[in-house]
Each structure stands twice: as structure tokens, then as C-alpha cells.
Design a protein around this motif. Structure first.
Motif, PDB file in Angstrom:
ATOM      1  N   UNK A 172       0.828  -1.217   0.000  1.00 29.94           N
ATOM      2  CA  UNK A 172       0.000   0.000   0.000  1.00 29.94           C
ATOM      3  C   UNK A 172       0.853   1.254   0.000  1.00 29.94           C
ATOM      4  N   UNK A 173       2.055   1.185   0.576  1.00 29.13           N
ATOM      5  CA  UNK A 173       2.971   2.315   0.523  1.00 29.13           C
ATOM      6  C   UNK A 173       3.380   2.578  -0.924  1.00 29.13           C
ATOM      7  N   UNK A 174       3.671   1.515  -1.670  1.00 34.09           N
ATOM      8  CA  UNK A 174       4.028   1.686  -3.073  1.00 34.09           C
ATOM      9  C   UNK A 174       2.841   2.157  -3.905  1.00 34.09           C
ATOM     10  N   UNK A 175       1.637   1.662  -3.578  1.00 33.93           N
ATOM     11  CA  UNK A 175       0.451   2.121  -4.303  1.00 33.93           C
ATOM     12  C   UNK A 175       0.239   3.615  -4.098  1.00 33.93           C
ATOM     13  N   UNK A 176       0.509   4.100  -2.857  1.00 36.79           N
ATOM     14  CA  UNK A 176       0.353   5.534  -2.589  1.00 36.79           C
ATOM     15  C   UNK A 176       1.343   6.372  -3.384  1.00 36.79           C
ATOM     16  N   UNK A 177       2.473   5.774  -3.755  1.00 33.67           N
ATOM     17  CA  UNK A 177       3.474   6.474  -4.566  1.00 33.67           C
ATOM     18  C   UNK A 177       3.169   6.368  -6.061  1.00 33.67           C
ATOM     19  N   UNK A 178       2.050   5.703  -6.402  1.00 36.12           N
ATOM     20  CA  UNK A 178       1.634   5.506  -7.794  1.00 36.12           C
ATOM     21  C   UNK A 178       2.680   4.738  -8.587  1.00 36.12           C
ATOM     22  N   UNK A 179       3.324   3.783  -7.912  1.00 33.41           N
ATOM     23  CA  UNK A 179       4.320   2.952  -8.570  1.00 33.41           C
ATOM     24  C   UNK A 179       3.610   1.851  -9.354  1.00 33.41           C
ATOM     25  N   UNK A 180       3.859   1.791 -10.633  1.00 28.85           N
ATOM     26  CA  UNK A 180       3.176   0.820 -11.498  1.00 28.85           C
ATOM     27  C   UNK A 180       4.085  -0.349 -11.891  1.00 28.85           C
ATOM     28  N   UNK A 181       5.379  -0.142 -11.852  1.00 29.58           N
ATOM     29  CA  UNK A 181       6.319  -1.186 -12.238  1.00 29.58           C
ATOM     30  C   UNK A 181       6.772  -1.946 -10.999  1.00 29.58           C
ATOM     31  N   UNK A 182       6.924  -3.260 -11.155  1.00 30.69           N
ATOM     32  CA  UNK A 182       7.340  -4.071 -10.024  1.00 30.69           C
ATOM     33  C   UNK A 182       8.537  -4.924 -10.424  1.00 30.69           C
TER      34      UNK A 182
END
Length: 391
Positions: free
Chosen positions: A84-94
């Protein structure tokens, strides 16, 4: 310095940030061996460094032990929190490198508290509980397989022997796997068969089984079915002994554990339940309040009220330790029927119009309050009933 490690089975990735949050070099992979761990410690430099990583399966344990032994501060995260921290940063690549950098960024921005492993007794209880659960699952799967075979070879068997998981059933089926085998044997011989070491089948049950076998509708009597039944019965006897051995080890550890002995003073909590509580949370007193402990277990309402939506009936929160809730369910059912301190509370809720399940969940929460009180005060549980309060 702040560091994040993306944990994997054989190859981990380390990302580092300086005190201003700027990246230090590129994310560096290191392997799950001595050379890889030496590389990790060299890249981290002098201790202490705040290292953030996810508790991924069991793969994090060796990394955690090496880092803490070197003096570094390690914060373990629930994978849901980091996601969820990464989702809040709008990170799309994993990728592994991106995940490691995000964990390091989480440490820089949130400054999580270092995690601490439990003592040796708690770790032993945790491993024993997990091992027991796996054996129990295998045991129950074998019972289902035995049910299938009995339905094909001697379906009338369960009318006279209730429970294929009993020693009586496995002792009989190991020697007489099919209806044809029972019909060919004499009642006297079956009656002398021993189970549970000292008990005999008895003449009455032997006569009933032989008569039923001669009129059985079972149509499968081949050697293949006999072999399967014998193997399953042998497995059940072996796993039954192993489960008993694990139960003895759990009882021994609980008897020598300070908190474990105190939890046994709470009515309806035995060694198995106490072991599961300690294995799940370590010491319940580490929570800041009894309500926080109940929230961890998931015995809290999950209200959804927003705008024009106003749900009348609240369900349980979607998060929580479901395994621990299942472990507490039967102790709560027993307590509301036998223990006055919880029975009176449950009856009062039912009398006020609360649904049965809602009253049971409230009783579970009250039991959690008692567990937290015992752990916090380090004193045996003393129930206070309505009569005691009035006196």
C-alpha cells in the motif's frame, strides 16, 4: 543510512539511501550464502543501519539473524503495508530493485521501530504448532481416503464402529480391510483383537461385524483395496503417535514458561490454546492496550459508513489473525456453557436481544481482555462473577 532488502529464496536485493533520502549507488543483489552475506555487511558498513524488509515466508529469518548479530536495526513489515505504501506512490512497475528501493524509502519516511524476535521457548512453540497443524491436515486427509475405501469395501462398517479416526477402527481395518475379510474370519478371533494396547474388541461387536459382512453390499474386495486400507491405517497410527508426542512437548514447554502457566489459570484455556496464543503474539502485553490486542485478533467491528451509506449491522473487521480466532473459538464455546464468569456475560447479552453469534464474539473479546490482563499484570486470573461483585 537507510536500507531496504527485497527477500527471495536464493537471491536478495539491497537498496540504500543516505540521510537526505538520496540513493547510494544502484540496488545490489546478494546470494543466500556466506559470500552473499559478507557482501551485504560490507555494503551496509558500520552499524547501526535501519534495514527494512518484508516478512516473506521463512526466507527472511537467516538475513534477520545475521543483521541483528552485526548490530543493525531491522524492521519487519507486513507485505500488505509495503504494497500500500508503493500504491500511494503511484508505482506501477514491479521489480526486485524497485521493491527494495521502496522499502528503503519507507524506512526513510516512516522510521519504523526495529523488530525483535521472540525468545527460544516461543520460537519452539511456534514451530511445534505449525508442525502439528501440518500433521493434523495430513491425518484428516487420510481419514477421508479411508472413508472412501470403507464405502466401497464394507459400507456397513460405520454403523457399528463410529469414527474411522479411532484406534478401534484402524486396528480392525488393518487386519480385515474388506467385508470379505471379515466374513472369512471367526467372531472369536476378531473378539480377541487388541487395540489401544490393552483393550479388546469384544464378542458382541465381533459378532455384529461378521454378520454384517456376510450380508454386505460392498463390491470391491481386491488386493489393491486391501493394500490401500492397510497403508492408511498404518499412517494413521503413526501420525496419532506423533501428534501425541508433539502435545507432550507443548505441555512440557508451557509448564516451564512463566506466561504459559499464567494463561492456564484462565478458565477453558488449556496447553494447546496457550501455546497457540504465545506462538501467534509472543507476549500479549506488548500491545499498548487490550483493545489493540483484540484488534490484532480481529474481534472488532468493521463499520462501513460513508456518505448516504449507513450499515445497520456491523460485520467483523476484514483483517485479523484468523488462525488465532479459530483456536479460541472452541474454548469460548466451552466457557459460555461451563464458566460462570463468562456464562453470565453471555446470558446477559442474549437476554438483551443480541444474536447468538454476536454474543459469542463479545464473549471472545472478553476472554481476550482476561488474557491481556494476565499477561500485563503477571498474575493468575481471578474471575469476578455477578455474585462476587455483589458481595
Amino acid at each position: 543510512m537507510f536500507a531496504g532488502i527485497d527477500i527471495a529464496s536464493e537471491r536478495h536485493v539491497l537498496a540504500r539511501l543516505d540521510e537526505q533520502g538520496a540513493p547510494i549507488g544502484k540496488p545490489a543483489p546478494f546470494s543466500e550464502d556466506r559470500e552473499g552475506y559478507d557482501t551485504l555487511l560490507r555494503l551496509l558498513g558500520p552499524a547501526p543501519v535501519l534495514v527494512v524488509m518484508e516478512a516473506t515466508g521463512h526466507y527472511w529469518k537467516n538475513v534477520f539473524a545475521v543483521l541483528t548479530a552485526a548490530g543493525h536495526d531491522v524492521a519487519l513489515l507486513n507485505p500488505l503495508v509495503s504494497r500500500r505504501f508503493q500504491d500511494a506512490k503511484l508505482e506501477r512497475t514491479k521489480t526486485d530493485a524497485i521493491d527494495a528501493t521502496a522499502l528503503a524509502r519507507f524506512g526513510f519516511e516512516r522510521r519504523p521501530s526495529p523488530s525483535h524476535l521472540h525468545d527460544e521457548a516461543v520460537e519452539n512453540l511456534r514451530e511445534l504448532v505449525r508442525h502439528r497443524d501440518r500433521l493434523q491436515q495430513d491425518f484428516e486427509a487420510r481419514i477421508l481416503q479411508l472413508h472412501r475405501l470403507v464405502d466401497l469395501t464394507f459400507p456397513e462398517f460405520t454403523r457399528y464402529v463410529h469414527g474411522l479416526d479411532t484406534r478401534l477402527a484402524t486396528s480392525l481395518l488393518a487386519d480385515y480391510p474388506t467385508a470379505r475379510a471379515f466374513a472369512a474370519a471367526t467372531p472369536r478371533r476378531i473378539a480377541r483383537l487388541r487395540y489401544a494396547r490393552t483393550r479388546l474388541v469384544g464378542a458382541e461387536l465381533a459378532e455384529q461385524l461378521v454378520n454384517a459382512a456376510k450380508r454386505s453390499i460392498g463390491q470391491h474386495h481386491g488386493a489393491t483395496y486391501e493394500m490401500q486400507a492397510r497403508h492408511i491405517c498404518q499412517d494413521l497410527d503413526l501420525w496419532r503417535e506423533r501428534l501425541a508426542e508433539i502435545d507432550r512437548d507443548i505441555a512440557r514447554i508451557i509448564d516451564g514458561h512463566e506466561l504459559g502457566k499464567l494463561l492456564l489459570t484462565v478458565n477453558s484455556i488449556g496447553p494447546q490454546t496457550a501455546a497457540r496464543i504465545i506462538a501467534a503474539v509472543g507476549d500479549p502485553a506488548r500491545f499498548k492496550s487490550a483493545s489493540a490486542f483484540a484488534a490484532y485478533v480481529g474481534v472488532v467491528p468493521g463499520l462501513k459508513q460513508s456518505g448516504k451509506q449507513n450499515a445497520r449491522r456491523a460485520k467483523l473487521a476484514p483483517l485479523g489473525n484468523a488462525r488465532l480466532r479459530r483456536a479460541l473459538w472452541m474454548p469460548v464455546l466451552g466457557a459460555v456453557r461451563r464458566d460462570p464468569w463468562l456464562q453470565n456475560f453471555f446470558d446477559r447479552l442474549k437476554a438483551s436481544g443480541k444474536p447468538h453469534k454476536v454474543a459469542l464474539i463479545a464473549a471472545m473479546r472478553k476472554m481476550l481482555m482476561a488474557i491481556y490482563s494476565v499477561a500485563k499484570n503477571r498474575r493468575p486470573f481471578v474471575p469476578i462473577t455477578e455474585q462476587g461483585r455483589a458481595a
